[in-house]
Design a protein around this motif. Structure first.
Motif, PDB file in Angstrom:
ATOM      1  N   GLU A  72       0.832  -1.203   0.000  1.00  0.00           N
ATOM      2  CA  GLU A  72       0.000   0.000   0.000  1.00  0.00           C
ATOM      3  C   GLU A  72       0.868   1.255   0.000  1.00  0.00           C
ATOM      4  OE1 GLU A  72      -3.593   1.733  -0.433  1.00  0.00           O
ATOM      5  OE2 GLU A  72      -3.382  -0.416  -0.161  1.00  0.00           O
ATOM      6  N   ARG A  73       1.930   1.240   0.783  1.00  0.00           N
ATOM      7  CA  ARG A  73       2.818   2.404   0.810  1.00  0.00           C
ATOM      8  C   ARG A  73       3.477   2.607  -0.550  1.00  0.00           C
ATOM      9  NH1 ARG A  73       6.845   4.340   5.540  1.00  0.00           N
ATOM     10  NH2 ARG A  73       6.617   6.512   4.967  1.00  0.00           N
ATOM     11  N   LYS A  74       3.911   1.522  -1.174  1.00  0.00           N
ATOM     12  CA  LYS A  74       4.522   1.604  -2.501  1.00  0.00           C
ATOM     13  C   LYS A  74       3.516   2.128  -3.511  1.00  0.00           C
ATOM     14  CE  LYS A  74       6.908  -1.115  -6.041  1.00  0.00           C
ATOM     15  NZ  LYS A  74       6.509  -0.181  -7.047  1.00  0.00           N
ATOM     16  N   SER A  75       2.291   1.636  -3.444  1.00  0.00           N
ATOM     17  CA  SER A  75       1.247   2.071  -4.355  1.00  0.00           C
ATOM     18  C   SER A  75       0.978   3.568  -4.196  1.00  0.00           C
ATOM     19  CB  SER A  75      -0.031   1.273  -4.102  1.00  0.00           C
ATOM     20  OG  SER A  75      -1.097   1.772  -4.854  1.00  0.00           O
ATOM     21  N   MET A  76       0.941   4.027  -2.950  1.00  0.00           N
ATOM     22  CA  MET A  76       0.715   5.447  -2.712  1.00  0.00           C
ATOM     23  C   MET A  76       1.853   6.278  -3.293  1.00  0.00           C
ATOM     24  SD  MET A  76      -0.787   5.429   1.173  1.00  0.00           S
ATOM     25  CE  MET A  76      -1.206   7.179   1.202  1.00  0.00           C
ATOM     26  N   ALA A  77       3.075   5.799  -3.133  1.00  0.00           N
ATOM     27  CA  ALA A  77       4.238   6.523  -3.668  1.00  0.00           C
ATOM     28  C   ALA A  77       4.188   6.547  -5.195  1.00  0.00           C
ATOM     29  CB  ALA A  77       5.528   5.886  -3.176  1.00  0.00           C
ATOM     30  N   ASP A  78       3.778   5.428  -5.785  1.00  0.00           N
ATOM     31  CA  ASP A  78       3.718   5.330  -7.248  1.00  0.00           C
ATOM     32  C   ASP A  78       2.727   6.314  -7.861  1.00  0.00           C
ATOM     33  OD1 ASP A  78       5.643   3.366  -7.173  1.00  0.00           O
ATOM     34  OD2 ASP A  78       4.241   1.702  -7.510  1.00  0.00           O
ATOM     35  N   ILE A  79       1.641   6.606  -7.142  1.00  0.00           N
ATOM     36  CA  ILE A  79       0.645   7.529  -7.687  1.00  0.00           C
ATOM     37  C   ILE A  79       0.824   8.944  -7.141  1.00  0.00           C
ATOM     38  CG2 ILE A  79      -1.058   5.711  -8.134  1.00  0.00           C
ATOM     39  CD1 ILE A  79      -2.590   6.703  -5.647  1.00  0.00           C
ATOM     40  N   GLY A  80       1.898   9.148  -6.393  1.00  0.00           N
ATOM     41  CA  GLY A  80       2.207  10.495  -5.905  1.00  0.00           C
ATOM     42  C   GLY A  80       1.372  10.947  -4.727  1.00  0.00           C
ATOM     43  N   SER A  81       0.791  10.020  -4.007  1.00  0.00           N
ATOM     44  CA  SER A  81      -0.024  10.361  -2.836  1.00  0.00           C
ATOM     45  C   SER A  81       0.645   9.825  -1.585  1.00  0.00           C
ATOM     46  CB  SER A  81      -1.421   9.754  -2.997  1.00  0.00           C
ATOM     47  OG  SER A  81      -2.176   9.992  -1.836  1.00  0.00           O
ATOM     48  N   SER A  82       1.877  10.243  -1.370  1.00  0.00           N
ATOM     49  CA  SER A  82       2.609   9.653  -0.254  1.00  0.00           C
ATOM     50  C   SER A  82       2.977  10.667   0.820  1.00  0.00           C
ATOM     51  CB  SER A  82       3.865   8.955  -0.768  1.00  0.00           C
ATOM     52  OG  SER A  82       4.716   9.893  -1.396  1.00  0.00           O
ATOM     53  N   SER A  83       2.131  11.665   1.031  1.00  0.00           N
ATOM     54  CA  SER A  83       2.403  12.594   2.120  1.00  0.00           C
ATOM     55  C   SER A  83       2.333  11.811   3.429  1.00  0.00           C
ATOM     56  CB  SER A  83       1.397  13.740   2.132  1.00  0.00           C
ATOM     57  OG  SER A  83       0.161  13.304   2.663  1.00  0.00           O
ATOM     58  N   PRO A  84       3.065  12.248   4.449  1.00  0.00           N
ATOM     59  CA  PRO A  84       3.011  11.539   5.728  1.00  0.00           C
ATOM     60  C   PRO A  84       1.593  11.402   6.275  1.00  0.00           C
ATOM     61  CG  PRO A  84       4.856  13.045   5.719  1.00  0.00           C
ATOM     62  CD  PRO A  84       4.077  13.312   4.460  1.00  0.00           C
ATOM     63  N   ARG A  85       0.794  12.448   6.133  1.00  0.00           N
ATOM     64  CA  ARG A  85      -0.578  12.396   6.641  1.00  0.00           C
ATOM     65  C   ARG A  85      -1.425  11.389   5.858  1.00  0.00           C
ATOM     66  NH1 ARG A  85      -3.448  15.168  10.298  1.00  0.00           N
ATOM     67  NH2 ARG A  85      -5.663  15.430   9.961  1.00  0.00           N
ATOM     68  N   ASP A  86      -1.274  11.367   4.532  1.00  0.00           N
ATOM     69  CA  ASP A  86      -2.019  10.393   3.724  1.00  0.00           C
ATOM     70  C   ASP A  86      -1.620   8.961   4.082  1.00  0.00           C
ATOM     71  OD1 ASP A  86      -3.373  12.398   2.405  1.00  0.00           O
ATOM     72  OD2 ASP A  86      -2.066  12.355   0.635  1.00  0.00           O
ATOM     73  N   PHE A  87      -0.315   8.762   4.235  1.00  0.00           N
ATOM     74  CA  PHE A  87       0.158   7.426   4.592  1.00  0.00           C
ATOM     75  C   PHE A  87      -0.384   7.012   5.957  1.00  0.00           C
ATOM     76  CE2 PHE A  87       3.321   4.833   6.883  1.00  0.00           C
ATOM     77  CZ  PHE A  87       3.106   3.650   6.194  1.00  0.00           C
ATOM     78  N   LEU A  88      -0.338   7.903   6.913  1.00  0.00           N
ATOM     79  CA  LEU A  88      -0.823   7.585   8.247  1.00  0.00           C
ATOM     80  C   LEU A  88      -2.324   7.311   8.243  1.00  0.00           C
ATOM     81  CD1 LEU A  88       0.303   7.161  11.029  1.00  0.00           C
ATOM     82  CD2 LEU A  88      -0.152   9.556  11.527  1.00  0.00           C
ATOM     83  N   ARG A  89      -3.081   8.075   7.445  1.00  0.00           N
ATOM     84  CA  ARG A  89      -4.525   7.829   7.324  1.00  0.00           C
ATOM     85  C   ARG A  89      -4.768   6.408   6.804  1.00  0.00           C
ATOM     86  NH1 ARG A  89      -5.933  11.959   4.681  1.00  0.00           N
ATOM     87  NH2 ARG A  89      -7.009  13.087   6.327  1.00  0.00           N
ATOM     88  N   MET A  90      -4.027   6.031   5.759  1.00  0.00           N
ATOM     89  CA  MET A  90      -4.169   4.678   5.208  1.00  0.00           C
ATOM     90  C   MET A  90      -3.813   3.637   6.260  1.00  0.00           C
ATOM     91  SD  MET A  90      -2.231   1.858   4.132  1.00  0.00           S
ATOM     92  CE  MET A  90      -0.596   2.565   4.044  1.00  0.00           C
TER      93      MET A  90
END
Length: 186
Positions: A72-90
């Protein structure tokens, strides 16, 4: 995958299936062996007793959790949605689940029930949680201020939520936001 790995995988998956359908009372070595089409002595070669089978199921659970979160973290990074807050929400969203039909939630509750009377399994569960907590701390360390303190609160909360989250007066989405808002993101 070798034949040995396939057999171990089949035995663990059958253990998980029985635990989720019948609970710890329905889990016997004979039933697992029979359902997998192997002799009891073959099962005992891999897993000498029921505790060892449950330990393997717990290990599988933690490995799957890690795989899901890393993917999931890799996927978020791949689509450019890897802010710390977005990652923590996920992360919080994945952690707090209250689904009575969730196979792994059922298995874990059954494992803890058995651990109340099985010191070896209880120690295994404690050791897996120590490892899990340390892994989670490392996972969020770059994104969360005082990651160790946050995980020491968040993980037990998530475990309790899995048991009684559906009784809370707020929907899950609100709980996720509440937790997110009390965590200081780097």
């Amino acid at each position: 995958m070798t034949n040995k790995q396939r057999t171990e995988d089949q035995l663990v998956e059958q253990t998980i299936q029985i635990l989720s359908e019948e609970g710890i009372g329905g889990l016997t070595m004979r039933k697992v062996a029979s359902n997998c089409g192997v002799r009891l002595s073959n099962l005992q070669y891999y897993y000498p007793n029921r505790t060892a089978l449950v330990q393997a199921a717990v290990k599988r659970f933690f490995l799957r959790c890690e795989e899901v979160l890393i993917a999931e973290r890799k996927s978020m990074a791949d689509i450019g949605s890897s802010s710390p807050r977005d990652f923590l929400r996920m992360l919080i969203d994945k952690m707090i689940v209250c689904d009575p039909e969730d196979q792994y939630g059922i298995v874990f509750r059954e494992a803890w029930a058995l651990a109340a009377h099985d010191k070896e399994l209880a120690e295994t569960l404690r050791e897996y949680y120590r490892t899990y907590i340390n892994w989670m701390i490392a996972l969020v360390a770059d994104d969360v201020v005082e990651a160790e303190k946050v995980m020491c609160i968040l993980i037990p909360y998530a475990e309790g939520y899995s048991l009684m989250g559906d009784t809370l007066p707020f929907p899950r989405e609100v709980i996720v936001e509440m937790l997110l808002n009390i965590i200081d993101v780097a």
